[in-house]
Design a protein around this motif. Structure first.
Motif, PDB file in Angstrom:
ATOM      1  N   GLY A  60       0.974  -1.198   0.033  1.00 32.20           N
ATOM      2  CA  GLY A  60       0.119  -0.039   0.066  1.00 32.20           C
ATOM      3  C   GLY A  60       0.719   1.182   0.099  1.00 32.20           C
ATOM      4  O   GLY A  60       2.017   1.266   0.296  1.00 32.20           O
ATOM      5  N   ASP A  61       0.134   2.218  -0.248  1.00 36.28           N
ATOM      6  CA  ASP A  61       0.851   3.693  -0.372  1.00 36.28           C
ATOM      7  C   ASP A  61       0.947   4.368   1.093  1.00 36.28           C
ATOM      8  O   ASP A  61       0.009   4.389   1.803  1.00 36.28           O
ATOM      9  CB  ASP A  61      -0.087   4.479  -1.298  1.00 36.28           C
ATOM     10  N   LEU A  62       2.246   4.561   1.563  1.00 31.26           N
ATOM     11  CA  LEU A  62       2.403   5.277   2.751  1.00 31.26           C
ATOM     12  C   LEU A  62       1.911   6.383   2.940  1.00 31.26           C
ATOM     13  O   LEU A  62       1.466   6.674   3.976  1.00 31.26           O
ATOM     14  CB  LEU A  62       3.913   5.183   3.123  1.00 31.26           C
ATOM     15  N   GLY A  63       1.673   7.053   1.950  1.00 35.50           N
ATOM     16  CA  GLY A  63       0.938   8.386   1.918  1.00 35.50           C
ATOM     17  C   GLY A  63      -0.483   8.532   2.198  1.00 35.50           C
ATOM     18  O   GLY A  63      -1.106   9.418   2.626  1.00 35.50           O
ATOM     19  N   ALA A  64      -0.977   7.346   2.136  1.00 36.21           N
ATOM     20  CA  ALA A  64      -2.452   6.866   2.514  1.00 36.21           C
ATOM     21  C   ALA A  64      -2.615   7.051   4.015  1.00 36.21           C
ATOM     22  O   ALA A  64      -3.924   6.925   4.314  1.00 36.21           O
ATOM     23  CB  ALA A  64      -2.937   5.880   1.831  1.00 36.21           C
ATOM     24  N   VAL A  65      -1.788   6.630   4.866  1.00 34.55           N
ATOM     25  CA  VAL A  65      -1.790   6.604   6.154  1.00 34.55           C
ATOM     26  C   VAL A  65      -2.357   7.852   6.744  1.00 34.55           C
ATOM     27  O   VAL A  65      -1.469   8.965   6.616  1.00 34.55           O
ATOM     28  CB  VAL A  65      -0.547   5.900   6.799  1.00 34.55           C
ATOM     29  N   SER A  66      -3.356   7.957   7.519  1.00 29.92           N
ATOM     30  CA  SER A  66      -4.006   9.190   8.011  1.00 29.92           C
ATOM     31  C   SER A  66      -4.110   9.091   9.295  1.00 29.92           C
ATOM     32  O   SER A  66      -4.625  10.096   9.950  1.00 29.92           O
ATOM     33  CB  SER A  66      -5.229   9.614   7.177  1.00 29.92           C
ATOM     34  N   VAL A  67      -3.448   8.206  10.187  1.00 26.11           N
ATOM     35  CA  VAL A  67      -3.664   8.235  11.683  1.00 26.11           C
ATOM     36  C   VAL A  67      -2.546   8.609  12.195  1.00 26.11           C
ATOM     37  O   VAL A  67      -1.345   8.592  11.528  1.00 26.11           O
ATOM     38  CB  VAL A  67      -4.259   6.751  12.161  1.00 26.11           C
ATOM     39  N   PRO A  68      -2.314   9.079  13.630  1.00 30.95           N
ATOM     40  CA  PRO A  68      -1.051   9.424  14.066  1.00 30.95           C
ATOM     41  C   PRO A  68      -0.369   8.269  14.268  1.00 30.95           C
ATOM     42  O   PRO A  68      -0.550   6.856  14.400  1.00 30.95           O
ATOM     43  CB  PRO A  68      -1.465   9.709  15.543  1.00 30.95           C
ATOM     44  N   VAL A  69       1.113   8.312  13.804  1.00 32.84           N
ATOM     45  CA  VAL A  69       1.970   7.251  13.653  1.00 32.84           C
ATOM     46  C   VAL A  69       3.209   7.579  14.327  1.00 32.84           C
ATOM     47  O   VAL A  69       3.714   8.581  14.263  1.00 32.84           O
ATOM     48  CB  VAL A  69       2.374   6.689  12.258  1.00 32.84           C
ATOM     49  N   LEU A  70       3.860   6.525  15.178  1.00 32.35           N
ATOM     50  CA  LEU A  70       5.113   6.603  15.930  1.00 32.35           C
ATOM     51  C   LEU A  70       5.841   5.427  15.136  1.00 32.35           C
ATOM     52  O   LEU A  70       5.547   4.165  15.032  1.00 32.35           O
ATOM     53  CB  LEU A  70       4.838   6.343  17.246  1.00 32.35           C
ATOM     54  N   VAL A  71       6.996   6.025  14.690  1.00 37.39           N
ATOM     55  CA  VAL A  71       7.938   4.970  14.085  1.00 37.39           C
ATOM     56  C   VAL A  71       9.232   5.192  15.199  1.00 37.39           C
ATOM     57  O   VAL A  71       9.833   5.805  15.450  1.00 37.39           O
ATOM     58  CB  VAL A  71       8.523   5.640  12.840  1.00 37.39           C
ATOM     59  N   GLY A  72       9.534   3.805  15.704  1.00 40.05           N
ATOM     60  CA  GLY A  72      10.447   3.663  16.594  1.00 40.05           C
ATOM     61  C   GLY A  72      11.727   2.951  16.166  1.00 40.05           C
ATOM     62  O   GLY A  72      11.384   1.966  15.356  1.00 40.05           O
TER      63      GLY A  72
END
Length: 261
Positions: free
Chosen positions: A196-208
């Motif tokens: 899927g397209d990462l740009g489509a993620v629309s929720v708050p995201v934490l990358v650790g």
């Protein structure tokens, strides 16, 4: 452990606490127990759901093609949760991301810790690890394969065993051995990561990511943080790949603002 039984095979899961639901998805070298030190802090404000992916821990081996995201949807449907916060570690982080892309209406926030990147151009260090693990498994030497994985994912490339908290290796050996014994069957039937397209993620995201992890995963974390709109990158100075084991208090503190949304 509780069990979801249906025609697709059983999934083992555990529920602790009370409040808005949070689902923890474990790494591919562990099972639900990797979250043991994180759960108490999260369960003070949330209902915490942990489960074993197909072929890990107490969950059944696949008998045919399957998607990890479909199993997660089955579990949420079984429990009656329409929308949850998702936290995934390593392979579990990719499962959580793919679920968010496939079912955005069911995710309130997402945390991806040390997640892999599909078709990444791995370093010579990672290629050597993979070759060593493959050789051990082909020889039927699961003890050697376990130690190879402990060296890579628990100790990491940047520290010695004296710097790893006592008891962690012993806690991980059993779940890790199960994952290696079942690896071939899971790999044969799993449909793998989505696209899927990462740009489509629309929720708050934490990358650790752990600062003591393999350099590849530090680069991947930066890629995710750059590619997902509004994502926050958090680095854990005292952790290698398995942040929930190395820095449970720091991880819990970093997660809390995302889980409160």
């Amino acid at each position: 452990m509780l069990t979801l039984h249906d025609d697709l095979g059983h999934l083992s899961y555990d529920i602790t606490g009370d409040g808005p639901p949070v689902v923890l998805v474990h790494a591919g070298v562990a099972d639900h127990r990797m979250w043991d030190a994180v759960v108490p802090a999260l369960a003070a404000r949330h209902t915490v759901i942990r489960y074993d992916l197909r072929g890990f821990g107490g969950s059944a081996l696949p008998a045919g093609p399957f998607r990890e995201t479909d199993d997660l949807r089955r579990l949420l449907d079984h429990l009656g949760y329409e929308r949850v916060r998702l936290v995934g570690a390593s392979w579990g982080g990719r499962v959580a991301l793919d679920f968010t892309l496939a079912h955005p209406e069911r995710v309130r926030s997402l945390a991806m810790i040390s997640a892999p990147w599909p078709r990444y151009g791995w370093s010579a260090e990672m290629v050597a690890y993979d070759e060593a693990e493959t050789a051990a498994l082909e020889a039927g030497d699961f003890d050697a394969a376990v130690e190879i994985n402990l060296d890579m994912w628990l100790r990491g490339p940047a520290r010695g065993w004296d710097d790893v908290a006592g008891g962690l290796a012993d806690r991980l050996r059993g779940p890790l051995r199960t994952s290696l014994v079942n690896q071939a069957v899971v790999g044969r039937y799993s449909e793998g990561p989505g696209s899927g397209d990462l740009g489509a993620v629309s929720v708050p995201v934490l990358v650790g990511v752990g600062k003591l992890d393999v350099a590849d995963f530090q680069d991947i974390a930066r890629r995710y943080a750059a590619g997902i709109p509004g994502a926050t990158l958090v680095e854990f100075p005292s952790a290698a790949h398995l942040v929930a084991l190395d820095a449970p208090a720091g991880l819990s503190a970093a997660l809390e603002p995302f889980l409160a949304r």
